[in-house]
Design an enzyme around this catalytic site. Sequence first.
Site, PDB file in Angstrom:
ATOM      1  N   LYS A  84      40.276  48.397  48.278  1.00  0.00           N
ATOM      2  CA  LYS A  84      41.430  49.407  48.933  1.00  0.00           C
ATOM      3  C   LYS A  84      40.481  50.087  50.167  1.00  0.00           C
ATOM      4  O   LYS A  84      41.368  50.277  51.263  1.00  0.00           O
ATOM      5  CB  LYS A  84      41.862  50.450  47.912  1.00  0.00           C
ATOM      6  CG  LYS A  84      42.430  50.093  46.756  1.00  0.00           C
ATOM      7  CD  LYS A  84      42.760  50.953  45.736  1.00  0.00           C
ATOM      8  CE  LYS A  84      43.439  50.176  44.582  1.00  0.00           C
ATOM      9  NZ  LYS A  84      43.452  51.128  43.554  1.00  0.00           N
ATOM     10  N   GLN A 118      42.203  56.443  40.636  1.00  0.00           N
ATOM     11  CA  GLN A 118      41.741  55.426  40.323  1.00  0.00           C
ATOM     12  C   GLN A 118      41.747  55.329  38.722  1.00  0.00           C
ATOM     13  O   GLN A 118      41.128  55.920  38.122  1.00  0.00           O
ATOM     14  CB  GLN A 118      40.484  54.657  40.818  1.00  0.00           C
ATOM     15  CG  GLN A 118      40.190  53.155  40.295  1.00  0.00           C
ATOM     16  CD  GLN A 118      41.119  51.895  41.057  1.00  0.00           C
ATOM     17  OE1 GLN A 118      41.331  52.259  41.925  1.00  0.00           O
ATOM     18  NE2 GLN A 118      41.608  51.188  39.856  1.00  0.00           N
ATOM     19  N   ASP A 138      50.739  55.895  44.872  1.00  0.00           N
ATOM     20  CA  ASP A 138      50.653  55.038  43.780  1.00  0.00           C
ATOM     21  C   ASP A 138      52.016  54.965  43.086  1.00  0.00           C
ATOM     22  O   ASP A 138      52.393  54.122  42.353  1.00  0.00           O
ATOM     23  CB  ASP A 138      49.509  55.314  42.633  1.00  0.00           C
ATOM     24  CG  ASP A 138      48.406  54.498  42.827  1.00  0.00           C
ATOM     25  OD1 ASP A 138      48.212  53.401  43.436  1.00  0.00           O
ATOM     26  OD2 ASP A 138      47.221  54.956  42.344  1.00  0.00           O
TER      27      ASP A 138
HETATM   28  C1  BQF Z   1      42.883  39.026  43.789  1.00  0.00           C
HETATM   29  C2  BQF Z   1      44.057  46.651  38.485  1.00  0.00           C
HETATM   30  C3  BQF Z   1      44.002  46.474  36.075  1.00  0.00           C
HETATM   31  C4  BQF Z   1      43.841  47.900  35.961  1.00  0.00           C
HETATM   32  C5  BQF Z   1      43.640  48.742  36.825  1.00  0.00           C
HETATM   33  C6  BQF Z   1      42.925  41.467  44.661  1.00  0.00           C
HETATM   34  C7  BQF Z   1      42.942  43.248  43.364  1.00  0.00           C
HETATM   35  C8  BQF Z   1      42.564  42.311  42.417  1.00  0.00           C
HETATM   36  C9  BQF Z   1      42.816  41.312  42.501  1.00  0.00           C
HETATM   37  C10 BQF Z   1      42.720  44.655  43.427  1.00  0.00           C
HETATM   38  C11 BQF Z   1      43.865  46.399  40.006  1.00  0.00           C
HETATM   39  C12 BQF Z   1      44.321  44.925  40.141  1.00  0.00           C
HETATM   40  C13 BQF Z   1      43.604  47.163  40.930  1.00  0.00           C
HETATM   41  C14 BQF Z   1      42.844  40.605  43.730  1.00  0.00           C
HETATM   42  C15 BQF Z   1      43.921  46.856  42.288  1.00  0.00           C
HETATM   43  C16 BQF Z   1      44.706  44.647  41.697  1.00  0.00           C
HETATM   44  O1  BQF Z   1      42.367  38.574  44.877  1.00  0.00           O
HETATM   45  O2  BQF Z   1      43.447  38.452  43.065  1.00  0.00           O
HETATM   46  C17 BQF Z   1      42.849  42.707  44.753  1.00  0.00           C
HETATM   47  O3  BQF Z   1      41.862  45.365  43.929  1.00  0.00           O
HETATM   48  N1  BQF Z   1      43.855  45.421  42.579  1.00  0.00           N
HETATM   49  C18 BQF Z   1      43.686  48.660  40.584  1.00  0.00           C
HETATM   50  O4  BQF Z   1      43.379  49.471  41.705  1.00  0.00           O
HETATM   51  O5  BQF Z   1      43.568  48.927  39.389  1.00  0.00           O
HETATM   52  C19 BQF Z   1      43.698  48.189  38.203  1.00  0.00           C
HETATM   53  C20 BQF Z   1      43.953  45.922  37.464  1.00  0.00           C
END
Ligand code: BQF
Length: 294
Positions: free
Chosen positions: A54, A98, A121
């Site tokens: 992010k 987060q 969010d």
């Molecule tokens: C990719 C998330 C589960 C629980 C809390 C790119 C992200 C992930 C994968 C990413 C996720 C999942 C995020 C890919 C943010 C998505 O290339 O496939 C980016 O940063 N995510 C989160 O903040 O909290 C989570 C999944």
Amino acid sequence: MTFPQLIDGKAIAAQIYEELRPRVASLVAQGFQPGLAVILVGENPASQVYVRNKERACEKLGIRSFRYHLPEKTDLGELLSLIDTLNACAEVHGILVQLPLPPHIEERNVLYRISPEKDVDGFHPYNLGRLMVGDPVFLPCTPWGIQELLRRSGIEVEGKHVVIVGRSNIVGKPLAMMFVQKAKGANATVSICHTRTPDLAEHTKRADILVAACGSPRVITGNMVKEGAVVIDVGINRVGEKLVGDVDFDSVVGKVSYITPVPGGVGPMTVAMLMANTVKAAERFFARAGERKQ
Ligand code: BQF
């Protein structure tokens, strides 16, 4: 044998960044740089990766990011007082906590404290309520990302049967609410199932568009999917060294018309829509600042 089209989430996310760029530039030209505060509590390694993704996205677009990394033992009161400070801060237009939080902190108490105007969010009950009545302000990033993936891939949702496996407040429930609305990119018939739905496969086999968001590795297998369906895989599970989705890609891929990969499918869209919400929050903030001056 059908020839499935892989939906490239990274490429579609890049397209969204290009559309955001001039909006950020216009704000900056008026002396208003958008700002996002990211609060991370504890040392969850996956969370650290997501926070970095992010921050990198902010940097790419010229959005200021403010990181608050708090120790695991932080108590609720400390976290709430940081949120109060950020709610009142004019340089911060979006606030993100987060998830997951450490088990001693009740997530609700924290999410309810973020000003709905800075809730990029889209998890505050005000914003979820606005979504429910069909007048959304900030949409949750992953559901919005899925809607944009489909729209930008030319996949019609209207009139389709969308089956969602997963009922979280973050993905399953808000996504169902978006697709069932009387609105563009929606007007679908929606079923919400979960891993404890009896005869789950009977439901998933009826899906024109199947969304797997149940958080268990490879539970959606080829025999659960209709020939020619569109499959959206929201899962990110670590299995050994590998990242795998909630879909058993190899057994599903030969049957479907479109499928999202993991990684590189829904994940990059989640981050892109967070940036879109942050730019929107900044634009709304400056519009209100302009009104106050008049
Ligand atoms: C990719 C998330 C589960 C629980 C809390 C790119 C992200 C992930 C994968 C990413 C996720 C999942 C995020 C890919 C943010 C998505 O290339 O496939 C980016 O940063 N995510 C989160 O903040 O909290 C989570 C999944």
